[in-house]
Design an enzyme around this catalytic site. Structure first.
Site, PDB file in Angstrom:
ATOM      1  N   ARG A  68     -25.204  -5.309   6.528  1.00  0.00           N
ATOM      2  CA  ARG A  68     -24.838  -6.679   6.208  1.00  0.00           C
ATOM      3  C   ARG A  68     -25.115  -7.639   7.359  1.00  0.00           C
ATOM      4  O   ARG A  68     -25.075  -8.859   7.180  1.00  0.00           O
ATOM      5  CB  ARG A  68     -23.356  -6.732   5.830  1.00  0.00           C
ATOM      6  N   LYS A 114       0.844  -1.201   0.000  1.00  0.00           N
ATOM      7  CA  LYS A 114       0.000   0.000   0.000  1.00  0.00           C
ATOM      8  C   LYS A 114       0.876   1.247   0.000  1.00  0.00           C
ATOM      9  O   LYS A 114       1.854   1.322   0.737  1.00  0.00           O
ATOM     10  CB  LYS A 114      -0.923   0.012   1.219  1.00  0.00           C
ATOM     11  N   GLU A 173     -18.938  -8.412   9.181  1.00  0.00           N
ATOM     12  CA  GLU A 173     -19.962  -7.801  10.035  1.00  0.00           C
ATOM     13  C   GLU A 173     -20.942  -8.822  10.602  1.00  0.00           C
ATOM     14  O   GLU A 173     -21.416  -8.678  11.735  1.00  0.00           O
ATOM     15  CB  GLU A 173     -20.716  -6.725   9.248  1.00  0.00           C
TER      16      GLU A 173
END
Length: 626
Positions: free
Chosen positions: A392, A280, A364
């Protein structure tokens, strides 16, 4: 001469040689850093996929081949290479291009991708459609940036492997540990298995045997023998155990090697997973050193990477500080988050109470069920999720929390409009689905101090499922706390009167109260006096108190930062009608469609929820009476 400015699609990329591809990647990084430093956006994740995206757009034509992102904040380079360079000056701004893939924006954007872990499932659906319709195109799922921590990704891979549909899954592994092979033999075989000669021979061997009598059975027997030998000398990849052809791991920052590998993977006639490693923020030192800080970033100095000083105190900060205070005296308190400890303000708790903060990754559903288990065994779990991601876990909220009346506190961050992230991230549906859950109390503060008081009350004085929803950012013009913790919100709700007037009653909740107060102040200059009421609880309304504050006024305007049908309008009208059927309630909300991207101020204006629009509505209502 710039290479990037002459790239508008697949055909332009095909004309580049290896040296020019490397140069193009350098130019893309420079462009991203300069552009995002002005508009803000997701920088670190896009810097990490520059070479990968250049290779993908070279090998595949995304105007017809289907590239499904997971998640979509790593799609900036894709947009740059598919004819949208000039649009980056308005990236994520109202009326400009979105920060996520958007099929209505370009045919090259195969699918919406704002939530994680769905790419393999979507891509498999596309591959199956291709087969059923006898069409010819490639399907690629780019799985990365933590999306592989979500269980849905593995559901998709399991089905993809069983389907035998030609499909390429690219696992963009940036500092994740997913079945990483170790040892000299492992490394040697990994390198060997990505050689064109090896893979070509394997493919030709399979194709040749498929054309002779009994060939398929013989190929199956030799494949099983080969797999047995391989398992006996080193641990195999979990993806191979699923039935996927596994390639890699490979260097995700070697653009020309990636082009070669992708061509090999493209020609595989089987579900294939290409595992690559990336970093990243690659190529920009500030983002390499602080990838989380540059994940989603506002404007910054591109030369130094320095961010503007003086960050405002936010609702997330208030939540995190209060959690730390509560944890000091309550050993049963714990927190759960889904890959968002920083975004939800829980970094201080992570530092001071690491054993009581559980980061479950992008999962989740698991987070909600685990909260139920913690509560059932005597802990007081606080589940901190963004509103858009809480969607979700709806089934788990019902089955594993509410049905047993468990004391789980939902900290619903980013409720309401979130601004530039747009349709996939606005928290404009939680009021509706939380109110549907039996026994769920829903609180909504308008200030940081109200949030702190509500959280203390929810943890210390309440017993049962309870949600506190609050927005991104800070207070606005309201400073004082209107909730002291003494009211019984769950039983009768609570309302705060910001100003009294005789002409109309403006009812709202949350930080939209700021616009309601501005509206009333403005109308007062023209002799129109409006009562402004702020609801602190959205699951129970103190109707008698509301009618008392309204006096003889018959005109109510209910303004809410929710989509039509997802707020409290119907329930509020029903409750008022039980006490007084002569009242008229006018609704103002965000409308029935998904809400676009732009600053919150621009969206208030566009959807008619700013102070001026509220004033116009009240004036229309009063004029119609006369």
């Amino acid at each position: 001469m710039s290479i990037l400015e002459n790239i508008n699609g697949h055909k332009d990329l095909l004309s580049l040689n290896e040296e020019q591809r490397v140069q193009l990647c350098c130019e893309i990084r420079e462009f991203l850093i300069e552009s995002v430093s002005k508009t803000g956006g997701h920088l670190a994740s896009n810097l990490g996929v520059v070479e990968l995206t250049v290779a993908l757009e070279t090998v595949f034509d995304t105007q017809k081949d289907r590239l499904v992102f997971d998640v979509g904040h790593q799609s900036y380079v894709h947009k740059l290479l598919t004819g949208r360079q000039a649009d980056f000056q308005h990236l994520r701004q109202f009326g400009g291009i979105a920060g996520f893939p958007k099929p209505s924006e370009s045919d090259a954007d195969a699918f919406v991708a704002g939530h994680a872990s769905s790419s393999v499932s979507v891509a498999l659906g596309m591959a199956r459609a291709r087969t059923l319709l006898k069409e010819n195109y490639h399907v690629i799922a780019l799985l990365g940036d933590g999306a592989a921590t979500g269980g849905m990704a593995y559901e998709g891979m399991n089905d993809a492997a069983a389907s035998k549909e030609p499909l390429l899954i690219i696992l963009n592994d940036n500092e994740m540990s997913i079945d990483r092979n170790v040892g000299g033999i492992s490394k040697h075989l990994s390198n060997l298995r990505t050689k064109e000669r090896y893979l070509g021979m394997k493919r030709r061997y399979r194709d040749a045997l498929s054309k002779v009598p009994g060939g398929k059975a013989f190929y199956g027997m030799t494949s099983r023998f080969k797999a047995w030998v391989k398992r006996s000398i080193l641990p195999t990849s979990m993806f191979e155990n699923m039935g996927l052809t596994y390639l890699g791991p490979a260097d995700g920052h070697d653009v020309n090697e990636l082009v070669r590998l992708l061509k090999v993977a493209r020609d595989m006639k089987t579900p294939t997973l290409l595992h690559i490693y990336t970093q990243k923020g690659n190529g920009y030192l500030p983002a390499e050193q602080k990838p989380s800080q540059f994940h989603g970033v506002g404007s910054f100095d591109p030369n130094t990477g320095e961010l503007p000083q003086g960050k405002a105190y936010t609702f997330s900060d208030a939540f995190g500080d209060t959690m730390v205070d509560l944890a000091k005296t309550n050993p049963r308190l714990c927190a759960i988050t889904a890959a968002m400890p920083g975004g939800t303000g829980l970094l201080k708790m992570k530092e001071q109470f690491p054993d009581r903060l559980f980061d479950v990754g992008i999962a989740e559903e698991h987070a909600a069920s685990m909260a139920g288990g913690l509560a059932k065994q005597g802990m007081t779990p606080v589940l901190a999720l963004y509103s858009t991601f809480l969607q979700r876990s709806y089934d788990q909220l019902l089955q594993d929390i509410a049905m047993l009346k468990l004391h789980v506190v939902l900290a619903v961050d980013r409720a309401g409009l979130v601004g530039e992230d747009g349709e996939t991230h606005h928290g404009v549906f939680d009021v509706g689905f939380l109110r549907q859950i039996p026994g769920m109390t829903v609180l909504c503060p308008a200030t940081c101090s109200e949030l702190s008081a509500m959280l203390r009350w929810a943890v210390e004085s309440y017993d049962g499922p309870i949600a506190i929803r609050y927005p991104r950012g800070g207070n606005g013009i309201l400073q004082e706390s209107n909730f002291t913790g003494n009211q019984n919100l769950a039983a009768q709700g609570a309302v705060y009167c910001h100003r009294k007037g005789k002409d109309a009653v403006l009812v709202t909740y949350g930080t939209l109260t700021n616009e309601a107060v501005r509206c009333a102040d403005h109308l007062s200059q023209f002799g129109v006096e409006v009562t402004v009421l702020q609801l602190l609880c959205l699951s129970a309304f103190p109707v008698e108190r509301i009618l008392e504050l309204a006096g003889d006024c018959k005109h109510f305007i209910l303004a809410e930062e929710a989509c039509t049908g997802s707020g409290i309008y119907a329930a509020f009208c029903c409750e008022l009608a039980k006490h007084n059927r002569n009242l008229t309630v006018h609704s103002m909300d965000l409308g029935p469609d998904f809400v676009t991207h732009g600053s919150v101020r621009e969206l208030y204006r566009h959807y008619g929820l700013d102070a001026d629009a509220l004033a116009r509505k009240i004036t229309e209502v009063l004029d119609s009476e006369n």
